[in-house]
Scaffold this active site. Structure first.
Site, PDB file in Angstrom:
ATOM      1  CB  CYS A 155      -0.918   0.019   1.218  1.00 31.04           C
ATOM      2  SG  CYS A 155      -2.020  -1.390   1.326  1.00 31.04           S
TER       3      CYS A 155
ATOM      4  CG  ASP B 263      19.163   0.637   5.207  1.00 28.24           C
ATOM      5  OD1 ASP B 263      18.056   1.194   5.242  1.00 28.24           O
ATOM      6  OD2 ASP B 263      19.498  -0.231   6.030  1.00 28.24           O
ATOM      7  CB  ILE B 264      21.953   2.686   8.623  1.00 32.78           C
ATOM      8  CG1 ILE B 264      22.715   3.466   9.682  1.00 32.78           C
ATOM      9  CG2 ILE B 264      22.167   1.186   8.764  1.00 32.78           C
ATOM     10  CD1 ILE B 264      22.191   3.233  11.088  1.00 32.78           C
TER      11      ILE B 264
ATOM     12  NE  ARG C 155      19.210  -1.181   0.462  1.00 29.92           N
ATOM     13  CZ  ARG C 155      20.391  -1.031   1.044  1.00 29.92           C
ATOM     14  NH1 ARG C 155      20.811  -1.880   1.982  1.00 29.92           N
ATOM     15  NH2 ARG C 155      21.177  -0.016   0.714  1.00 29.92           N
ATOM     16  CB  SER C 156      11.996  -1.083   5.925  1.00 27.36           C
ATOM     17  OG  SER C 156      10.945  -0.522   5.161  1.00 27.36           O
TER      18      SER C 156
ATOM     19  N   GLY D 124       7.047   8.773   9.593  1.00 24.83           N
ATOM     20  CA  GLY D 124       6.167   9.452  10.539  1.00 24.83           C
ATOM     21  C   GLY D 124       6.786  10.726  11.084  1.00 24.83           C
TER      22      GLY D 124
END
Length: 266
Positions: free
Chosen positions: A98, A154-155, A131-132, A210
């Site tokens: 989604c 990513d980290i 990159r979750s 968020g």
């Protein structure tokens, strides 16, 4: 331990929220003909390992019945997404996650994505910061499959992704972002702030975290960029779209679907 599984019931009726033990709740929902969609808010168990291999969250994600997976993250739909397979079979389309889908819809609205299958992002360069497995990685794959060159940041690493390919990248995060027409920020921390000066002139910035990941405190009048601060409402709309798709493809009685009901669910 108890977990919260938001379970979508019939389209005509309300959504009910059940707090049940993880696997038992999922099994019950998978087998319940009155449940047409299942959405799990991650993380539930975090990195807690599973008896079956991987993590408990992986176990929950991969055991959602594909006919009810409104998030599109079970193994069947993930495999289809990464292989750019857009249909389950001749009659039914595959479901995509989604939030990544919401980002694509926002990019279509900003004229960064033409909406064309396989070529809608041709010639575009995109940086996805995160990159979750829930947002960043599937989004990067979706945009690459639509023709973009994607820097997956990513980290501790950067990869460049093109259709069906993923390779280590020697650019720094700042260099990759500076080269990008679109920057997607999804770092779940208030401490991460990308300075506006890092952006390419005219870039579109989509914030899916968020937290506000963009530092515009020192933005100048000549800093030309488009900022999309939230995609939550679009994500909800995409969730409803996926639920309607699943309902039409798997849950509508065949005779009803072949008759006057056809075409009323887009």
């Amino acid at each position: 331990s108890d977990v919260c599984l938001p379970i979508c019931l019939t389209i005509a009726g309300p959504v009910r929220w059940l707090t049940l033990a993880g696997e038992a709740a999922l099994k019950e929902a998978n087998e319940d003909d009155g449940v047409h969609g299942i959405l799990i808010y991650y993380p539930v168990f975090g990195a807690e390992p599973s008896f079956y291999g991987g993590s408990m969250d992986d176990q929950l994600r991969d055991n959602i019945e594909p006919t009810k997976d409104v998030e599109g993250l079970c193994k069947k739909y993930r495999d289809n997404l990464y292989r750019n397979v857009r249909r389950v079979d001749k009659w039914r389309r595959s479901v995509v996650p989604c939030t990544p889908l919401a980002v694509v819809k926002c990019l279509e609205h900003c004229d960064q994505h033409t909406g064309a299958k396989d070529e809608g992002m041709a010639g575009k360069v995109v940086a996805v910061v995160n990159r979750s497995e829930v947002v960043g990685r599937p989004l990067a794959a979706m945009l690459a499959n639509d023709g973009a060159t994607v820097y997956s940041i990513d980290i501790d690493s950067i990869y460049v992704m093109r259709k069906g390919e993923m390779a280590p990248c020697k650019l720094s995060p700042e260099e990759a972002i500076k080269a990008s027409d679109v920057v997607v920020l999804g770092v779940p921390s208030p401490k991460y702030k990308l300075k506006v000066a890092t952006l390419k002139k005219g870039a579109v910035v989509v914030n899916v975290s968020g937290f506000k990941n963009l530092d515009d405190s020192n933005a100048q009048d000549d800093d030309a960029y488009t900022y999309i601060p939230l995609v939550g409402r679009v994500t909800v709309a995409c969730l409803e779209r996926n639920l309607l798709t699943l309902y039409k493809q798997y849950h509508v009685p065949k005779l009803l679907y072949r008759g006057s009901f056809r075409g009323k669910i887009a």
